[in-house]
Every structure is written in C-alpha cells, then in structure tokens.
Design a protein around this motif. Structure first.
Motif, PDB file in Angstrom:
ATOM      1  N   GLU A 196       0.845  -1.257   0.044  1.00 53.63           N
ATOM      2  CA  GLU A 196       0.061  -0.074  -0.073  1.00 53.63           C
ATOM      3  C   GLU A 196       0.873   1.308  -0.237  1.00 53.63           C
ATOM      4  O   GLU A 196       1.556   1.440   0.836  1.00 53.63           O
ATOM      5  CB  GLU A 196      -1.107  -0.072   1.177  1.00 53.63           C
TER       6      GLU A 196
ATOM      7  N   SER B 173      -1.983   0.577  -9.195  1.00 51.37           N
ATOM      8  CA  SER B 173      -2.932   1.747  -9.351  1.00 51.37           C
ATOM      9  C   SER B 173      -2.051   2.833  -9.095  1.00 51.37           C
ATOM     10  O   SER B 173      -1.226   3.120  -8.355  1.00 51.37           O
ATOM     11  CB  SER B 173      -3.861   1.824  -8.567  1.00 51.37           C
TER      12      SER B 173
ATOM     13  N   GLY C  35       1.542   4.485  -5.449  1.00 50.50           N
ATOM     14  CA  GLY C  35       0.148   3.851  -5.607  1.00 50.50           C
ATOM     15  C   GLY C  35       0.312   2.295  -4.795  1.00 50.50           C
ATOM     16  O   GLY C  35       1.120   2.218  -3.986  1.00 50.50           O
ATOM     17  N   ASN C  36      -0.762   1.751  -5.176  1.00 51.62           N
ATOM     18  CA  ASN C  36      -1.071   0.401  -4.581  1.00 51.62           C
ATOM     19  C   ASN C  36      -0.754  -0.705  -5.408  1.00 51.62           C
ATOM     20  O   ASN C  36      -1.250  -0.603  -6.660  1.00 51.62           O
ATOM     21  CB  ASN C  36      -2.610   0.435  -4.086  1.00 51.62           C
TER      22      ASN C  36
HETATM   23  C1  LIG Z   1      -4.602   2.752  -2.028  1.00 45.05           C
HETATM   24  O1  LIG Z   1      -5.077   1.983  -1.253  1.00 45.05           O
HETATM   25  C2  LIG Z   1      -5.719   3.086   0.017  1.00 45.05           C
HETATM   26  C3  LIG Z   1      -6.212   2.125   1.095  1.00 45.05           C
HETATM   27  O2  LIG Z   1      -7.196   0.924   0.538  1.00 45.05           O
HETATM   28  C4  LIG Z   1      -6.668   4.040  -0.493  1.00 45.05           C
HETATM   29  O3  LIG Z   1      -6.996   5.122   0.574  1.00 45.05           O
HETATM   30  C5  LIG Z   1      -6.074   4.873  -1.635  1.00 45.05           C
HETATM   31  O4  LIG Z   1      -6.742   5.742  -2.506  1.00 45.05           O
HETATM   32  C6  LIG Z   1      -5.181   3.774  -2.853  1.00 45.05           C
HETATM   33  N1  LIG Z   1      -4.479   4.441  -3.651  1.00 45.05           N
HETATM   34  C7  LIG Z   1      -4.511   4.425  -4.881  1.00 45.05           C
HETATM   35  C8  LIG Z   1      -3.576   5.178  -5.825  1.00 45.05           C
HETATM   36  O5  LIG Z   1      -5.308   3.769  -5.445  1.00 45.05           O
END
Ligand SMILES: *[C@@H]1O[C@H](CO)[C@@H](O)[C@H](O)[C@H]1NC(C)=O
Length: 362
Positions: A142, A176, A183-184
């Motif tokens: 994350e 993402s 990103g995640n």
């Molecule tokens: C990544 O995950 C977090 C927690 O699930 C979320 O708040 C955040 O928006 C996500 N970031 C992206 C870039 O998707």
C-alpha cells in the motif's frame, strides 16, 4: 585612429565582461547536485555566489514548486517543509543567475522523492492446500513509490532453511497510479501445491531500486506458512516375500509419508485386521503363512503394500527330535535290561538260599 582605438577598447571590454561572466557561472554553487528525499521530509537547497555582481542581477531557483528569487542576496535557499510533490521526480530544477545582456548561468539539481509503503501484506485464499492444487499467494503493498522503481521480492524458505529468492519487476504486477508516483500494488505468485511445499514459508518484500538508496528493501510482510495435504506413500516395508521357518519370530513394521499423519492397518492370512502400524508374532506356525497387507491412509487417500510370508517346516529339528526320541527309547530299553540283570544279582546276594535254588534251577 581614435575610432580604431575605441573599437579595440570595446572589443577588449567585451572580452573582459565575457571572462567575468564565465567566472560568475563557475562560481554559482548549489548545496546538492542530486538528493534523495523521503516522502514528507523537509528539504533545503542553497544556491550561492561568492560576491554581488557589479551590475543588476537576479539569483533564483527554477522549480515546479516554490520558485524563489532575489536581486540583493548572494545566497538563496529553496525549501519545502515536507516534500510530498511527486512532480519533482524527473523534472528539471535549477538555480540560475541572470545579469542583463548576458547568457543565463544555471546549476541543475536532481531531486528524487520516494515513499516507503504504509503496509506490506501477504495472503493466500486458503491456509491448507491439497496436493496438485494451484496456490495463489498475494502480496499487497500500500502506498509506495515511485512505482516504476518498485520490485516485489518473494522469499521461499523450506524446512531445511534453504532460501530461494525471486523478483517481479514493474509491469509484472498490477499497480494503481502513475508510474512516477506512488500507488497500491498487488503481486501474485502462482505455485503448484506439491508435497515439497508443505511446511514452506513465503514472505514478500517491497524493494525500491534507486541509485542513492543504500537499503532497497523498504517494507516486508510477515511470513506465511504453507500446509499441503497429500496422500501417504509407504516407505517401508517394500512388497516381496519373506521366508521363515516354524518357530521363527515375525516382525512387520509399516511406515509412510503423508499429511495429515497416516493411520495404519494390517490384514493377515487369517483375515484378521489390526489397526496398528506393526505386527509381531513371537513364533510362527504354518497357519501364519500367507499374505500380509499394510494400508496407510489419511483424508487425501491411501497406499498399500503386500508382503508374502512363507513358513517352512523345520526338517532339521524334526530329524533331531526323531533321533532324540529313538535315543531315548534305546536308552530306556538298555536301562531296563541292565536293571533286570542287576535285580537278579541283588536277589542272589541277599538270598543265598534262593541263589542256590536258582543255581539249581540254572
Ligand atoms: C491505495 O489504497 C488505499 C487504502 O485502500 C486508498 O485509500 C488509496 O486511495 C489507494 N491509492 C490508489 C492510488 O489507488
């Protein structure tokens, strides 16, 4: 002559100015040529010149964020109380000095922002697998960046503590967010659930491959233990024939590899079933001859092995027994004959009259 002298003066002045300007450019210094900054850290970059130029000038920081300039100081600081702007990555940033009618002097600075993940988690759909299934291990990272510099590292540690490491580069996992930002990430490792995977530990880690980062590992998951259930395989005894003689001892012990731990049963020629891993007969008889079958089983299946036991009659002991019997009979007969004679003798000694009588008879 005067015109000529003036033009020589102008040319010389021009050379002088050019010289001093070149000098100013080389004396324009920055505190860092490149800097790696952790997300949220404060940054201070200083640009300076040794002395004020004789003419008007501007000393400035050209940047996407907080551009600053001065026309009176010899040193200028660019600062961020906590850098969180991913835009600094790969963008030009420089300190400059401008003097009217002169070329711009500039010194470039490379800022690289990176972010350690908020969390690194390893998971699998199931905690127990059956042999032959396809395991999917997931690593979720994350809020890490820059994504393009991320490598997901998988470490496998087997029961003998042997380590195997594999890496997934950007592009081989789903992410993402923009590649230059954070990103995640979800990386998936597919492993065939073989019995070799039973008791193995997997761990995943986030690595940021950045030039100035000494320790690329910026986050790691907890270890995940794998359990693989598989049907037993009998390791002992091997199928075959055992030849014994009457009165011998019979020991049959069955063992197998399997998870969960196998249970055992033995069947013997008399259609007897034993829920044990071994059979023991202290003295075999001919009715013990035949097929012995061991079955090892668990929830995943079973394996069995057949051992043929032959029990031979012991001719030697029969011969010995017969000889002994014959000897006993012979001895007994001899003894009886001797005794009779001895009894006769005694009679003679104790009763001379009879003896006489006997002698008379004889
Ligand atoms: C990544 O995950 C977090 C927690 O699930 C979320 O708040 C955040 O928006 C996500 N970031 C992206 C870039 O998707």
């Amino acid at each position: 002559m005067t015109v000529c002298g003036l033009s020589v003066f102008v040319v010389m002045l021009g050379l002088y100015v050019e010289y001093t300007l070149t000098d100013d450019c080389s004396t324009l210094t920055v505190s860092h040529g490149s800097l790696l900054v952790e997300y949220g850290e404060p940054v201070e970059l200083t640009c300076s010149i040794p002395s004020k130029p004789s003419s008007q000038y501007i000393l400035g920081w050209e940047s996407q964020i907080n551009p600053v300039q001065t026309d009176s100081e010899t040193s200028l600081v660019w600062r961020s109380p906590g850098l969180t702007e991913w835009e600094v990555n790969g963008r030009e940033m420089f300190c400059y000095l401008t003097v009217p009618n002169q070329e711009l002097c500039k010194q470039e600075v490379h800022l690289t922002l990176y972010k350690r993940p908020d969390s690194v988690k390893i998971s699998s759909e199931s905690s127990v697998w059956s042999e032959g299934q396809r395991m999917e291990l997931k690593c979720e990272i994350e809020n890490v960046g820059p994504l393009q510099n991320l490598t997901v590292q998988w470490t496998r540690v087997d029961q003998n503590k042997h380590r195997t490491v594999s890496e997934m580069l950007y592009g081989s996992f789903s992410a993402s967010g923009e590649e230059s930002k954070s990103g995640n990430v979800t990386a998936t490792l597919r492993v065939s659930a073989s019995r070799d995977e039973d008791g193995v530990q997997y761990q995943c880690a986030a690595l940021l491959k950045l030039e100035q980062l000494q320790q690329p590992q910026v986050g790691s998951s907890e270890p995940l233990n794998i359990t693989v259930h598989y049907k037993p395989t009998i390791t002992q005894p091997s199928s075959g024939t055992i030849s014994l003689t009457h009165g011998d001892q019979l020991v049959l012990s069955c063992s197998a590899h399997g998870n969960p731990s196998p249970q055992y049963s033995w069947s013997s020629p008399g259609n007897m079933n034993f829920r044990t891993s071994s059979i023991f007969i202290s003295s075999v008889q001919s009715e013990d001859q035949g097929q012995y079958n061991c079955t090892a089983y668990n929830v995943e299946g079973s394996d069995s092995v057949t051992v043929m036991v032959n029990v031979a009659v012991n001719y030697r002991s029969i011969i010995i027994a017969v000889c002994a019997a014959v000897a006993v009979v012979l001895l007994a007969t001899l003894f009886r004959i001797c005794c009779r004679r001895a009894q006769t003798g005694n009679y003679v000694l104790k009763n001379p009259t009879s003896h006489r009588h006997n002698s008379i008879v004889a």
